[in-house]
Design a protein around this motif. Structure first.
Motif, PDB file in Angstrom:
ATOM      1  N   GLU A   1      -1.310   4.447   1.270  1.00  0.00           N
ATOM      2  CA  GLU A   1      -1.946   3.161   1.549  1.00  0.00           C
ATOM      3  C   GLU A   1      -2.663   2.664   0.294  1.00  0.00           C
ATOM      4  O   GLU A   1      -3.379   3.422  -0.371  1.00  0.00           O
ATOM      5  N   GLY A   2      -2.435   1.400  -0.040  1.00  0.00           N
ATOM      6  CA  GLY A   2      -3.084   0.803  -1.196  1.00  0.00           C
ATOM      7  C   GLY A   2      -2.274   0.901  -2.475  1.00  0.00           C
ATOM      8  O   GLY A   2      -2.614   0.252  -3.473  1.00  0.00           O
ATOM      9  N   GLU A   3      -1.217   1.707  -2.493  1.00  0.00           N
ATOM     10  CA  GLU A   3      -0.369   1.785  -3.686  1.00  0.00           C
ATOM     11  C   GLU A   3       0.549   0.563  -3.762  1.00  0.00           C
ATOM     12  O   GLU A   3       0.741  -0.146  -2.775  1.00  0.00           O
ATOM     13  N   THR A   4       1.112   0.352  -4.940  1.00  0.00           N
ATOM     14  CA  THR A   4       1.987  -0.795  -5.168  1.00  0.00           C
ATOM     15  C   THR A   4       3.398  -0.320  -5.476  1.00  0.00           C
ATOM     16  O   THR A   4       3.593   0.573  -6.316  1.00  0.00           O
ATOM     17  N   ALA A   5       4.373  -0.909  -4.796  1.00  0.00           N
ATOM     18  CA  ALA A   5       5.780  -0.580  -5.019  1.00  0.00           C
ATOM     19  C   ALA A   5       6.521  -1.819  -5.490  1.00  0.00           C
ATOM     20  O   ALA A   5       6.314  -2.917  -4.958  1.00  0.00           O
ATOM     21  N   LEU A   6       7.361  -1.651  -6.491  1.00  0.00           N
ATOM     22  CA  LEU A   6       8.267  -2.712  -6.940  1.00  0.00           C
ATOM     23  C   LEU A   6       9.642  -2.422  -6.357  1.00  0.00           C
ATOM     24  O   LEU A   6      10.212  -1.348  -6.600  1.00  0.00           O
TER      25      LEU A   6
ATOM     26  N   ALA B   1      10.019 -12.560   4.513  1.00  0.00           N
ATOM     27  CA  ALA B   1      10.109 -12.284   5.947  1.00  0.00           C
ATOM     28  C   ALA B   1      10.085 -10.784   6.216  1.00  0.00           C
ATOM     29  O   ALA B   1       9.608 -10.335   7.267  1.00  0.00           O
ATOM     30  N   ALA B   2      10.604  -9.998   5.282  1.00  0.00           N
ATOM     31  CA  ALA B   2      10.577  -8.542   5.436  1.00  0.00           C
ATOM     32  C   ALA B   2       9.179  -7.982   5.201  1.00  0.00           C
ATOM     33  O   ALA B   2       8.899  -6.841   5.572  1.00  0.00           O
ATOM     34  N   GLY B   3       8.307  -8.773   4.566  1.00  0.00           N
ATOM     35  CA  GLY B   3       6.935  -8.336   4.369  1.00  0.00           C
ATOM     36  C   GLY B   3       6.471  -8.231   2.940  1.00  0.00           C
ATOM     37  O   GLY B   3       5.329  -7.819   2.686  1.00  0.00           O
ATOM     38  N   ALA B   4       7.314  -8.602   1.962  1.00  0.00           N
ATOM     39  CA  ALA B   4       6.909  -8.514   0.557  1.00  0.00           C
ATOM     40  C   ALA B   4       5.696  -9.401   0.302  1.00  0.00           C
ATOM     41  O   ALA B   4       5.650 -10.552   0.727  1.00  0.00           O
ATOM     42  N   HIS B   5       4.712  -8.851  -0.399  1.00  0.00           N
ATOM     43  CA  HIS B   5       3.481  -9.595  -0.676  1.00  0.00           C
ATOM     44  C   HIS B   5       3.655 -10.590  -1.817  1.00  0.00           C
ATOM     45  O   HIS B   5       3.018 -11.643  -1.844  1.00  0.00           O
ATOM     46  N   HIS B   6       4.479 -10.239  -2.792  1.00  0.00           N
ATOM     47  CA  HIS B   6       4.814 -11.127  -3.901  1.00  0.00           C
ATOM     48  C   HIS B   6       6.319 -11.025  -4.129  1.00  0.00           C
ATOM     49  O   HIS B   6       6.888  -9.935  -4.024  1.00  0.00           O
ATOM     50  N   VAL B   7       6.958 -12.128  -4.462  1.00  0.00           N
ATOM     51  CA  VAL B   7       8.394 -12.119  -4.727  1.00  0.00           C
ATOM     52  C   VAL B   7       8.643 -12.786  -6.078  1.00  0.00           C
ATOM     53  O   VAL B   7       8.173 -13.905  -6.330  1.00  0.00           O
TER      54      VAL B   7
ATOM     55  N   SER C   1       8.387  -7.541 -16.244  1.00  0.00           N
ATOM     56  CA  SER C   1       7.347  -6.506 -16.315  1.00  0.00           C
ATOM     57  C   SER C   1       5.969  -7.137 -16.477  1.00  0.00           C
ATOM     58  O   SER C   1       4.992  -6.637 -15.900  1.00  0.00           O
ATOM     59  N   ARG C   2       5.863  -8.233 -17.219  1.00  0.00           N
ATOM     60  CA  ARG C   2       4.566  -8.892 -17.371  1.00  0.00           C
ATOM     61  C   ARG C   2       4.056  -9.419 -16.039  1.00  0.00           C
ATOM     62  O   ARG C   2       2.853  -9.318 -15.732  1.00  0.00           O
ATOM     63  N   ARG C   3       4.943  -9.961 -15.228  1.00  0.00           N
ATOM     64  CA  ARG C   3       4.510 -10.492 -13.938  1.00  0.00           C
ATOM     65  C   ARG C   3       4.067  -9.376 -12.991  1.00  0.00           C
ATOM     66  O   ARG C   3       3.123  -9.537 -12.217  1.00  0.00           O
ATOM     67  N   VAL C   4       4.745  -8.224 -13.059  1.00  0.00           N
ATOM     68  CA  VAL C   4       4.317  -7.092 -12.245  1.00  0.00           C
ATOM     69  C   VAL C   4       2.932  -6.634 -12.691  1.00  0.00           C
ATOM     70  O   VAL C   4       2.049  -6.357 -11.858  1.00  0.00           O
ATOM     71  N   LEU C   5       2.713  -6.553 -13.985  1.00  0.00           N
ATOM     72  CA  LEU C   5       1.407  -6.147 -14.489  1.00  0.00           C
ATOM     73  C   LEU C   5       0.338  -7.156 -14.087  1.00  0.00           C
ATOM     74  O   LEU C   5      -0.790  -6.780 -13.741  1.00  0.00           O
ATOM     75  N   ASP C   6       0.673  -8.447 -14.102  1.00  0.00           N
ATOM     76  CA  ASP C   6      -0.285  -9.470 -13.670  1.00  0.00           C
ATOM     77  C   ASP C   6      -0.668  -9.266 -12.202  1.00  0.00           C
ATOM     78  O   ASP C   6      -1.840  -9.368 -11.837  1.00  0.00           O
ATOM     79  N   HIS C   7       0.336  -8.973 -11.355  1.00  0.00           N
ATOM     80  CA  HIS C   7       0.070  -8.798  -9.924  1.00  0.00           C
ATOM     81  C   HIS C   7      -0.723  -7.519  -9.626  1.00  0.00           C
ATOM     82  O   HIS C   7      -1.278  -7.387  -8.531  1.00  0.00           O
ATOM     83  N   THR C   8      -0.750  -6.595 -10.580  1.00  0.00           N
ATOM     84  CA  THR C   8      -1.458  -5.330 -10.361  1.00  0.00           C
ATOM     85  C   THR C   8      -2.704  -5.217 -11.243  1.00  0.00           C
ATOM     86  O   THR C   8      -3.242  -4.116 -11.420  1.00  0.00           O
ATOM     87  N   GLY C   9      -3.149  -6.327 -11.777  1.00  0.00           N
ATOM     88  CA  GLY C   9      -4.344  -6.302 -12.616  1.00  0.00           C
ATOM     89  C   GLY C   9      -4.173  -5.483 -13.878  1.00  0.00           C
ATOM     90  O   GLY C   9      -5.135  -4.920 -14.398  1.00  0.00           O
ATOM     91  N   GLY C  10      -2.948  -5.390 -14.377  1.00  0.00           N
ATOM     92  CA  GLY C  10      -2.657  -4.650 -15.593  1.00  0.00           C
ATOM     93  C   GLY C  10      -2.381  -3.173 -15.382  1.00  0.00           C
ATOM     94  O   GLY C  10      -2.025  -2.465 -16.327  1.00  0.00           O
ATOM     95  N   ARG C  11      -2.538  -2.687 -14.159  1.00  0.00           N
ATOM     96  CA  ARG C  11      -2.367  -1.254 -13.895  1.00  0.00           C
ATOM     97  C   ARG C  11      -0.906  -0.838 -13.873  1.00  0.00           C
ATOM     98  O   ARG C  11      -0.543   0.238 -14.362  1.00  0.00           O
TER      99      ARG C  11
END
Length: 326
Positions: free
Chosen positions: A137-142, A180-186, A197-207
Protein backbone atom coordinates in the motif's frame (compact mmCIF):
# COMPACT_ATOMS: atom_id res chain seq x y z
CA UNK A 1 -12.32 -30.11 -38.51
CA UNK A 2 -11.67 -26.47 -39.43
CA UNK A 3 -8.53 -24.80 -38.16
CA UNK A 4 -6.32 -21.78 -38.74
CA UNK A 5 -2.96 -22.76 -40.21
CA UNK A 6 0.24 -20.75 -40.66
CA UNK A 7 1.52 -22.17 -43.92
CA UNK A 8 4.89 -20.45 -43.42
CA UNK A 9 6.45 -17.87 -41.12
CA UNK A 10 5.70 -14.27 -41.93
CA UNK A 11 3.06 -11.58 -41.63
CA UNK A 12 -0.64 -11.99 -40.82
CA UNK A 13 -1.34 -12.98 -44.41
CA UNK A 14 0.22 -16.44 -43.83
CA UNK A 15 -2.81 -17.41 -41.70
CA UNK A 16 -5.58 -19.27 -43.54
CA UNK A 17 -8.65 -21.23 -42.48
CA UNK A 18 -8.57 -24.77 -43.81
CA UNK A 19 -9.57 -28.38 -43.15
CA UNK A 20 -7.19 -30.09 -40.77
CA UNK A 21 -7.00 -33.63 -39.33
CA UNK A 22 -8.85 -34.11 -36.06
CA UNK A 23 -6.55 -34.48 -33.04
CA UNK A 24 -6.91 -37.34 -30.62
CA UNK A 25 -6.44 -37.23 -26.86
CA UNK A 26 -3.24 -39.04 -25.97
CA UNK A 27 -2.45 -40.50 -22.55
CA UNK A 28 -3.19 -37.86 -19.92
CA UNK A 29 -4.97 -35.69 -22.47
CA UNK A 30 -8.38 -34.22 -23.21
CA UNK A 31 -10.15 -33.70 -26.52
CA UNK A 32 -12.00 -30.38 -26.29
CA UNK A 33 -14.49 -28.69 -28.62
CA UNK A 34 -13.35 -25.07 -28.73
CA UNK A 35 -15.70 -22.25 -27.73
CA UNK A 36 -13.14 -19.45 -27.95
CA UNK A 37 -9.38 -19.10 -28.31
CA UNK A 38 -7.40 -16.20 -26.91
CA UNK A 39 -5.17 -14.23 -29.28
CA UNK A 40 -1.85 -13.24 -27.72
CA UNK A 41 1.47 -11.66 -28.68
CA UNK A 42 3.04 -15.07 -28.22
CA UNK A 43 1.00 -16.22 -31.22
CA UNK A 44 2.38 -13.33 -33.26
CA UNK A 45 5.97 -14.21 -32.31
CA UNK A 46 5.42 -17.82 -33.37
CA UNK A 47 3.81 -16.76 -36.65
CA UNK A 48 6.77 -14.48 -37.40
CA UNK A 49 9.26 -17.22 -36.58
CA UNK A 50 10.75 -15.53 -33.49
CA UNK A 51 9.75 -18.42 -31.22
CA UNK A 52 8.21 -20.85 -33.59
CA UNK A 53 7.29 -24.41 -34.29
CA UNK A 54 8.16 -25.62 -37.75
CA UNK A 55 5.69 -24.47 -40.43
CA UNK A 56 3.05 -25.34 -41.35
CA UNK A 57 1.43 -25.31 -37.91
CA UNK A 58 -1.77 -24.37 -36.09
CA UNK A 59 -1.08 -21.37 -33.80
CA UNK A 60 -2.60 -20.58 -30.44
CA UNK A 61 -2.23 -21.92 -26.91
CA UNK A 62 -5.14 -20.45 -24.93
CA UNK A 63 -8.83 -21.20 -24.96
CA UNK A 64 -11.95 -22.63 -23.39
CA UNK A 65 -14.46 -25.25 -24.43
CA UNK A 66 -16.17 -28.53 -23.58
CA UNK A 67 -14.49 -31.90 -23.06
CA UNK A 68 -15.55 -34.47 -25.66
CA UNK A 69 -13.26 -37.36 -24.68
CA UNK A 70 -10.42 -38.21 -22.31
CA UNK A 71 -7.23 -40.17 -22.85
CA UNK A 72 -5.94 -42.98 -20.69
CA UNK A 73 -4.86 -42.10 -17.19
CA UNK A 74 -7.00 -38.94 -16.92
CA UNK A 75 -8.65 -38.33 -13.58
CA UNK A 76 -10.66 -35.30 -12.48
CA UNK A 77 -12.18 -34.59 -15.90
CA UNK A 78 -14.94 -36.24 -17.92
CA UNK A 79 -16.88 -35.57 -21.13
CA UNK A 80 -19.21 -32.59 -20.74
CA UNK A 81 -16.90 -30.65 -18.40
CA UNK A 82 -16.17 -27.07 -19.33
CA UNK A 83 -12.45 -26.36 -19.17
CA UNK A 84 -9.99 -23.60 -19.95
CA UNK A 85 -6.25 -23.58 -20.60
CA UNK A 86 -3.33 -21.37 -21.60
CA UNK A 87 -0.67 -23.93 -22.57
CA UNK A 88 -2.12 -26.23 -25.23
CA UNK A 89 -0.52 -25.94 -28.69
CA UNK A 90 -2.70 -25.69 -31.80
CA UNK A 91 -5.64 -23.98 -30.07
CA UNK A 92 -6.83 -22.12 -33.20
CA UNK A 93 -8.98 -25.12 -34.12
CA UNK A 94 -12.48 -26.52 -33.65
CA UNK A 95 -10.99 -29.45 -31.72
CA UNK A 96 -8.00 -29.09 -29.38
CA UNK A 97 -5.91 -31.75 -27.66
CA UNK A 98 -5.32 -30.30 -24.19
CA UNK A 99 -3.01 -31.91 -21.61
CA UNK A 100 -5.15 -32.57 -18.54
CA UNK A 101 -2.44 -31.14 -16.29
CA UNK A 102 -2.73 -27.83 -18.21
CA UNK A 103 -6.53 -27.58 -17.92
CA UNK A 104 -8.72 -26.08 -15.20
CA UNK A 105 -12.42 -26.55 -14.67
CA UNK A 106 -14.53 -23.48 -15.48
CA UNK A 107 -17.14 -22.62 -12.81
CA UNK A 108 -20.79 -22.63 -13.86
CA UNK A 109 -21.10 -18.87 -13.33
CA UNK A 110 -18.15 -18.00 -15.61
CA UNK A 111 -18.80 -17.97 -19.35
CA UNK A 112 -16.59 -19.68 -21.91
CA UNK A 113 -15.59 -16.33 -23.41
CA UNK A 114 -14.69 -14.86 -20.02
CA UNK A 115 -12.65 -17.96 -19.22
CA UNK A 116 -10.82 -17.89 -22.56
CA UNK A 117 -10.19 -14.16 -22.22
CA UNK A 118 -8.80 -14.35 -18.71
CA UNK A 119 -6.59 -17.42 -18.59
CA UNK A 120 -3.22 -16.24 -19.89
CA UNK A 121 -3.57 -12.58 -18.95
CA UNK A 122 -5.41 -13.19 -15.69
CA UNK A 123 -2.95 -15.82 -14.51
CA UNK A 124 -0.04 -13.65 -15.62
CA UNK A 125 -1.38 -10.66 -13.69
CA UNK A 126 -1.86 -12.99 -10.71
CA UNK A 127 1.72 -14.20 -10.50
CA UNK A 128 3.21 -10.80 -11.39
CA UNK A 129 1.44 -9.13 -8.48
CA UNK A 130 1.72 -11.97 -5.95
CA UNK A 131 4.97 -13.80 -6.73
CA UNK A 132 7.18 -11.49 -8.81
CA UNK A 133 6.55 -8.25 -6.90
CA UNK A 134 3.93 -7.89 -4.20
CA UNK A 135 3.24 -4.16 -4.23
CA UNK A 136 2.56 -2.66 -0.83
CA UNK A 137 0.00 0.00 0.00
CA UNK A 138 1.31 3.43 -0.96
CA UNK A 139 3.88 2.16 -3.47
CA UNK A 140 3.87 3.33 -7.08
CA UNK A 141 3.73 1.02 -10.09
CA UNK A 142 4.32 1.95 -13.72
CA UNK A 143 2.22 -0.25 -16.02
CA UNK A 144 2.84 -0.05 -19.76
CA UNK A 145 -0.03 -0.76 -22.16
CA UNK A 146 -2.49 -0.11 -19.35
CA UNK A 147 -5.47 -0.25 -21.72
CA UNK A 148 -4.63 -3.74 -22.98
CA UNK A 149 -5.99 -6.99 -21.56
CA UNK A 150 -3.01 -7.72 -19.30
CA UNK A 151 -2.52 -4.05 -18.48
CA UNK A 152 -6.07 -3.58 -17.23
CA UNK A 153 -5.81 -6.68 -15.04
CA UNK A 154 -2.53 -5.43 -13.57
CA UNK A 155 -3.97 -1.99 -12.87
CA UNK A 156 -7.01 -3.43 -11.10
CA UNK A 157 -5.00 -5.82 -8.91
CA UNK A 158 -2.42 -3.19 -8.00
CA UNK A 159 -5.07 -0.63 -7.09
CA UNK A 160 -6.79 -3.31 -5.00
CA UNK A 161 -3.55 -3.65 -3.03
CA UNK A 162 -3.47 0.09 -2.39
CA UNK A 163 -0.74 0.93 -4.88
CA UNK A 164 -0.74 4.10 -6.94
CA UNK A 165 -0.65 3.23 -10.64
CA UNK A 166 0.83 5.25 -13.49
CA UNK A 167 -0.30 3.73 -16.76
CA UNK A 168 0.98 4.33 -20.26
CA UNK A 169 -0.97 3.96 -23.51
CA UNK A 170 -0.02 4.25 -27.15
CA UNK A 171 -2.78 6.65 -28.22
CA UNK A 172 -5.06 9.30 -26.66
CA UNK A 173 -8.12 7.19 -27.43
CA UNK A 174 -6.94 4.56 -24.94
CA UNK A 175 -6.72 6.88 -21.94
CA UNK A 176 -10.34 6.30 -20.92
CA UNK A 177 -9.88 2.51 -20.79
CA UNK A 178 -6.79 2.81 -18.57
CA UNK A 179 -8.56 5.26 -16.26
CA UNK A 180 -11.63 3.03 -16.09
CA UNK A 181 -9.40 0.20 -14.85
CA UNK A 182 -8.26 2.48 -12.03
CA UNK A 183 -5.00 4.10 -13.19
CA UNK A 184 -4.34 7.27 -11.20
CA UNK A 185 -2.28 8.90 -13.97
CA UNK A 186 -2.14 7.97 -17.65
CA UNK A 187 0.70 8.95 -19.97
CA UNK A 188 0.36 8.79 -23.75
CA UNK A 189 3.70 7.45 -24.94
CA UNK A 190 5.52 9.50 -27.54
CA UNK A 191 8.79 9.13 -29.36
CA UNK A 192 10.94 10.60 -26.56
CA UNK A 193 11.85 8.01 -23.90
CA UNK A 194 13.34 10.76 -21.74
CA UNK A 195 10.00 12.54 -21.58
CA UNK A 196 8.30 9.37 -20.32
CA UNK A 197 10.74 8.88 -17.45
CA UNK A 198 10.60 12.59 -16.57
CA UNK A 199 6.83 12.48 -16.30
CA UNK A 200 6.98 9.42 -14.04
CA UNK A 201 9.49 11.20 -11.81
CA UNK A 202 7.22 14.27 -11.75
CA UNK A 203 4.25 12.14 -10.65
CA UNK A 204 6.35 10.59 -7.86
CA UNK A 205 7.94 13.78 -6.56
CA UNK A 206 11.29 12.77 -8.04
CA UNK A 207 11.43 9.45 -6.18
CA UNK A 208 10.62 7.13 -9.07
CA UNK A 209 8.37 4.08 -9.35
CA UNK A 210 8.79 1.10 -7.04
CA UNK A 211 8.07 -1.36 -9.86
CA UNK A 212 7.75 -1.23 -13.65
CA UNK A 213 5.75 -3.80 -15.62
CA UNK A 214 6.91 -3.65 -19.25
CA UNK A 215 5.41 -5.81 -21.98
CA UNK A 216 6.66 -3.53 -24.79
CA UNK A 217 10.39 -4.19 -24.63
CA UNK A 218 12.75 -2.37 -26.97
CA UNK A 219 10.93 0.98 -27.18
CA UNK A 220 10.35 1.47 -23.43
CA UNK A 221 13.15 -0.46 -21.72
CA UNK A 222 15.56 2.41 -21.10
CA UNK A 223 12.79 4.80 -20.07
CA UNK A 224 11.48 2.27 -17.56
CA UNK A 225 14.88 1.80 -15.94
CA UNK A 226 15.27 5.59 -15.69
CA UNK A 227 11.84 5.86 -14.03
CA UNK A 228 12.66 3.49 -11.15
CA UNK A 229 13.60 4.46 -7.63
CA UNK A 230 16.86 3.12 -6.19
CA UNK A 231 16.50 -0.64 -5.57
CA UNK A 232 13.33 -0.65 -7.67
CA UNK A 233 12.15 -3.69 -9.63
CA UNK A 234 11.94 -3.81 -13.44
CA UNK A 235 9.67 -6.64 -14.63
CA UNK A 236 10.09 -7.40 -18.33
CA UNK A 237 6.89 -9.15 -19.35
CA UNK A 238 7.13 -9.18 -23.14
CA UNK A 239 8.51 -7.59 -26.28
CA UNK A 240 5.64 -6.15 -28.32
CA UNK A 241 7.98 -3.59 -29.93
CA UNK A 242 10.82 -6.06 -30.33
CA UNK A 243 13.39 -7.69 -28.04
CA UNK A 244 15.50 -5.59 -25.71
CA UNK A 245 19.02 -5.01 -27.11
CA UNK A 246 21.93 -6.78 -25.44
CA UNK A 247 22.25 -5.43 -21.92
CA UNK A 248 25.09 -5.30 -19.40
CA UNK A 249 23.79 -6.24 -15.92
CA UNK A 250 26.67 -4.25 -14.40
CA UNK A 251 24.89 -1.06 -15.51
CA UNK A 252 22.14 -1.72 -12.94
CA UNK A 253 24.51 -0.71 -10.13
CA UNK A 254 25.08 2.98 -10.99
CA UNK A 255 21.37 3.35 -11.83
CA UNK A 256 20.52 2.69 -8.18
CA UNK A 257 21.15 -1.02 -7.53
CA UNK A 258 18.10 -1.92 -9.59
CA UNK A 259 16.52 -5.36 -9.90
CA UNK A 260 15.67 -6.80 -13.33
CA UNK A 261 13.66 -9.96 -13.98
CA UNK A 262 12.09 -11.69 -16.98
CA UNK A 263 9.49 -14.09 -15.53
CA UNK A 264 7.16 -16.37 -17.48
CA UNK A 265 3.84 -17.99 -16.67
CA UNK A 266 5.26 -21.44 -17.46
CA UNK A 267 7.42 -21.33 -14.33
CA UNK A 268 4.51 -20.16 -12.18
CA UNK A 269 1.85 -22.66 -13.26
CA UNK A 270 3.67 -25.90 -14.16
CA UNK A 271 2.38 -27.70 -11.10
CA UNK A 272 -1.33 -28.52 -11.58
CA UNK A 273 -2.15 -27.61 -7.98
CA UNK A 274 -0.50 -24.20 -8.35
CA UNK A 275 -2.26 -23.64 -11.68
CA UNK A 276 -5.63 -24.54 -10.18
CA UNK A 277 -5.09 -22.31 -7.14
CA UNK A 278 -4.20 -19.32 -9.30
CA UNK A 279 -7.12 -19.98 -11.66
CA UNK A 280 -9.53 -20.27 -8.72
CA UNK A 281 -8.42 -16.81 -7.58
CA UNK A 282 -8.85 -15.36 -11.07
CA UNK A 283 -12.35 -16.82 -11.47
CA UNK A 284 -13.30 -15.58 -7.99
CA UNK A 285 -12.04 -12.10 -8.83
CA UNK A 286 -14.12 -12.17 -12.01
CA UNK A 287 -17.23 -13.07 -10.01
CA UNK A 288 -16.53 -10.36 -7.44
CA UNK A 289 -15.84 -7.71 -10.08
CA UNK A 290 -12.23 -7.25 -8.99
CA UNK A 291 -11.23 -8.25 -12.53
CA UNK A 292 -13.28 -7.56 -15.63
CA UNK A 293 -12.86 -9.09 -19.05
CA UNK A 294 -12.98 -6.46 -21.75
CA UNK A 295 -13.41 -8.12 -25.15
CA UNK A 296 -11.78 -5.90 -27.74
CA UNK A 297 -12.86 -7.99 -30.72
CA UNK A 298 -14.28 -11.34 -31.79
CA UNK A 299 -13.11 -12.94 -35.04
CA UNK A 300 -14.10 -16.02 -37.00
CA UNK A 301 -11.41 -18.39 -38.24
CA UNK A 302 -11.65 -16.76 -41.65
CA UNK A 303 -10.54 -13.46 -40.11
CA UNK A 304 -7.56 -14.71 -38.12
CA UNK A 305 -5.19 -12.67 -40.26
CA UNK A 306 -7.19 -9.51 -39.52
CA UNK A 307 -7.11 -10.33 -35.80
CA UNK A 308 -3.31 -10.62 -35.82
CA UNK A 309 -2.98 -7.41 -37.83
CA UNK A 310 -5.27 -5.56 -35.43
CA UNK A 311 -3.36 -6.74 -32.35
CA UNK A 312 -0.02 -5.90 -33.95
CA UNK A 313 -1.21 -2.40 -34.92
CA UNK A 314 -1.44 -1.34 -31.29
CA UNK A 315 -4.90 0.14 -31.84
CA UNK A 316 -6.92 -2.42 -29.88
CA UNK A 317 -8.00 -2.41 -26.24
CA UNK A 318 -8.91 -5.42 -24.15
CA UNK A 319 -8.75 -9.04 -25.26
CA UNK A 320 -9.14 -10.38 -28.79
CA UNK A 321 -10.86 -13.75 -29.25
CA UNK A 322 -11.01 -16.24 -32.12
CA UNK A 323 -14.29 -18.17 -32.27
CA UNK A 324 -15.25 -20.92 -34.73
CA UNK A 325 -18.28 -19.93 -36.79
CA UNK A 326 -18.28 -16.35 -35.50
Amino acid sequence: MRAVVAERHGGPEVLTETDHPDPRPGPGGLLVRLAAAGINYKDLYEREGRAAPRAPFVPGSEGAGTVLATGTGVTGFRPGDRVAWCAAPASYAELVAVPARAAVRVPDDVSDTDAAASMLQGLTAHYLTTSTYRAAEGETALVHSAAGGLGQHLVRLLVRRGARVIGTVSAPGKVVAAEAAGAHHVIVRGGDPGELSRRVLDHTGGRGADVVYDGIGKDTFEAGLAALRPRGMFVLVGAASGPVPPFDPQSLAPRGSLFLTRPTLVDHATDPDELTARADDVFRWLREGVLKTVIGGRYGFDRAAAAHADLQSGTTTGKLLLQPGH
